[in-house]
Design a protein around this motif. Structure first.
Motif, PDB file in Angstrom:
ATOM      1  N   ALA A  17      -7.064   4.206   8.885  1.00 37.05           N
ATOM      2  CA  ALA A  17      -6.965   3.338   7.711  1.00 37.05           C
ATOM      3  C   ALA A  17      -6.716   1.909   8.178  1.00 37.05           C
ATOM      4  O   ALA A  17      -5.958   1.674   9.124  1.00 37.05           O
ATOM      5  CB  ALA A  17      -5.829   3.806   6.805  1.00 37.05           C
TER       6      ALA A  17
ATOM      7  N   ASP B  94      -7.774  -0.940   3.406  1.00 40.62           N
ATOM      8  CA  ASP B  94      -7.369   0.299   2.740  1.00 40.62           C
ATOM      9  C   ASP B  94      -5.979   0.219   2.133  1.00 40.62           C
ATOM     10  O   ASP B  94      -5.770   0.606   0.981  1.00 40.62           O
ATOM     11  CB  ASP B  94      -7.396   1.471   3.736  1.00 40.62           C
TER      12      ASP B  94
ATOM     13  N   ASP C 153     -13.228  -0.070  11.903  1.00 41.29           N
ATOM     14  CA  ASP C 153     -12.164   0.335  10.989  1.00 41.29           C
ATOM     15  C   ASP C 153     -10.880   0.592  11.764  1.00 41.29           C
ATOM     16  O   ASP C 153     -10.848   0.585  12.987  1.00 41.29           O
ATOM     17  CB  ASP C 153     -12.579   1.581  10.201  1.00 41.29           C
TER      18      ASP C 153
ATOM     19  N   LEU D 115      -6.137   8.885   1.731  1.00 36.54           N
ATOM     20  CA  LEU D 115      -6.471   8.043   2.877  1.00 36.54           C
ATOM     21  C   LEU D 115      -5.849   8.574   4.168  1.00 36.54           C
ATOM     22  O   LEU D 115      -6.477   8.560   5.228  1.00 36.54           O
ATOM     23  CB  LEU D 115      -5.990   6.602   2.642  1.00 36.54           C
TER      24      LEU D 115
END
Length: 392
Positions: free
Chosen positions: A190, A331, A290, A385
């Protein structure tokens, strides 16, 4: 001549002898101090020599009378408002320090010397400096008349050892159970934005999060000055550089974000997002990078979208473009707060686009300084998540 005057004279003689040289080992410095003391007619015992060596080191290469505060692991900031007006932030509480720095001219001389030791200029033509000392301490100084009647000096220490999430739980920074959730979010890649005010503990939390990153991943840290020191075996850093006195040589965070993409990063960490580099960071996080981290100044988690929109405007991003980029790249927001000497994670929220396309941070958890946690509407989304497969 009194003993104090003799000691001060020896310090000045040693200063001239070692001018421009890096700090030597204690043994070599002790020899220089002992020889100088003998030439000055000062007789020293073993204890007196050790004390004078420490004073020389502090006065020549350190922050003089302020150095003991910088060496205190509980001190985060030393603030000088005047020769007899020194304040210390120790364990989250600001208190007046019983130290005298002489005269206003002495304070100015100390600031100028510290700036010079960091390779920066501080004088009437350049009355403000923001620099990093050799030990990592951040120096900010302002000369009169900008500073009023006396030079203002701010010193922020760098924590020698990063806290792990478990240590933050033990200290009350993390509410019970939050450590497991944050670890899962990091492992699930995340992208996390840590928000808060100055001195709230953003960098401390960020370093702890980076410490959870798997050991086989490469972390590229981008900062204006070196503050983040995570416990991780594969961290490389890029540091911004100010322009020199001729106005050349500047390398800003935007340049460094672009360079980081060419360094095979598994995770990109931006120490502080505070300008147009937000465009490049969001762009990087939207191109397969990410699991990154950044910090941002904001009053609450709910204020993060407005702050990002303001920074995006500096980079020429429209509100819609910023919302689209941020909602895809980010996120989670973790908001830290300082209250009554305590620093703690006060909120956790999920980044998303609301009705109408506006960017929002939906509240998932709210914590207080006592560790009480209340779940909110976005809690299930936060858990999802944390549970998603890494890289999905």
């Amino acid at each position: 001549m009194t003993g104090e005057e003799a000691a001060a004279a020896v310090v000045e003689l040693v200063r001239h002898r070692v001018a421009g040289r890096p700090a030597p080992p204690d043994e070599a410095l002790a020899v220089t101090v002992a020889e100088t003391a003998r030439e000055a007619g000062l007789v020293l015992g073993a204890q007196g020599l050790a004390l004078l060596v420490g004073r020389v080191r502090d006065d020549v290469w350190g922050a003089g009378p302020l150095q003991p505060f910088l060496d205190d692991p509980d001190v985060t900031d030393v603030l000088v408002n005047g020769p007899d007006d020194v304040w210390v932030d120790r364990a989250g509480r600001l208190t007046h320090a019983p130290v005298r720095l002489g005269t206003g001219a002495d304070v100015r001389a100390l600031a100028v010397r510290l700036a010079a030791s960091a390779g920066q200029r501080l004088d009437d033509a350049a009355p403000v400096v923001d620099a990093r000392l050799a030990d990592g301490t951040r120096l900010h100084a302002v000369l009169p008349p900008l500073a009023g009647v006396c030079t203002l000096l701010s010193l922020r220490t760098v924590r020698r050892r990063a806290f792990a999430l478990a240590a933050l739980t033990a200290s009350g920074t993390l509410a019970p159970g939050l450590e497991v959730l944050l670890t899962a979010l990091v492992r699930a890649r995340a992208t996390i934005l840590v928000s808060g005010s100055t001195g709230a503990g953003k960098t401390t939390l960020l370093a702890a999060l980076v410490g959870v990153v798997p050991r086989d991943e490469r972390v590229v840290v981008i900062e204006e000055s070196e503050e983040l020191r995570p416990e991780h075996p594969h961290v490389v850093r890029l540091l911004a550089r100010s322009a020199n006195v001729e106005g050349a040589g500047r390398v800003d965070l935007t340049d460094l974000v672009r360079q980081a993409l060419r360094m095979r990063p598994d995770r990109i960490v931006l120490g502080e997002c505070r300008g147009p580099e937000v465009r490049d960071v969001l762009g990087a996080l939207n191109t397969g990078h990410d699991g990154g981290f950044a910090t941002l100044h904001a009053n609450t988690a709910a204020d993060v979208p407005a702050r990002l929109e303001a920074l995006g405007a500096l980079a020429g991003l429209t509100q819609d473009a910023l919302a689209a980029q941020a909602a895809s790249a980010l996120d989670v927001v973790l908001h830290v707060r300082r209250e009554g000497g305590r620093r703690y994670v006060a909120e956790a929220g999920v980044v998303r686009r609301a009705a109408g396309g506006r960017l929002e941070v939906a509240t998932a958890l709210v914590c207080d300084a006592r560790g009480t946690t209340v779940r909110h509407d976005a809690y299930d989304a936060l858990v999802r998540l944390a549970e998603r497969p890494a890289g999905s």
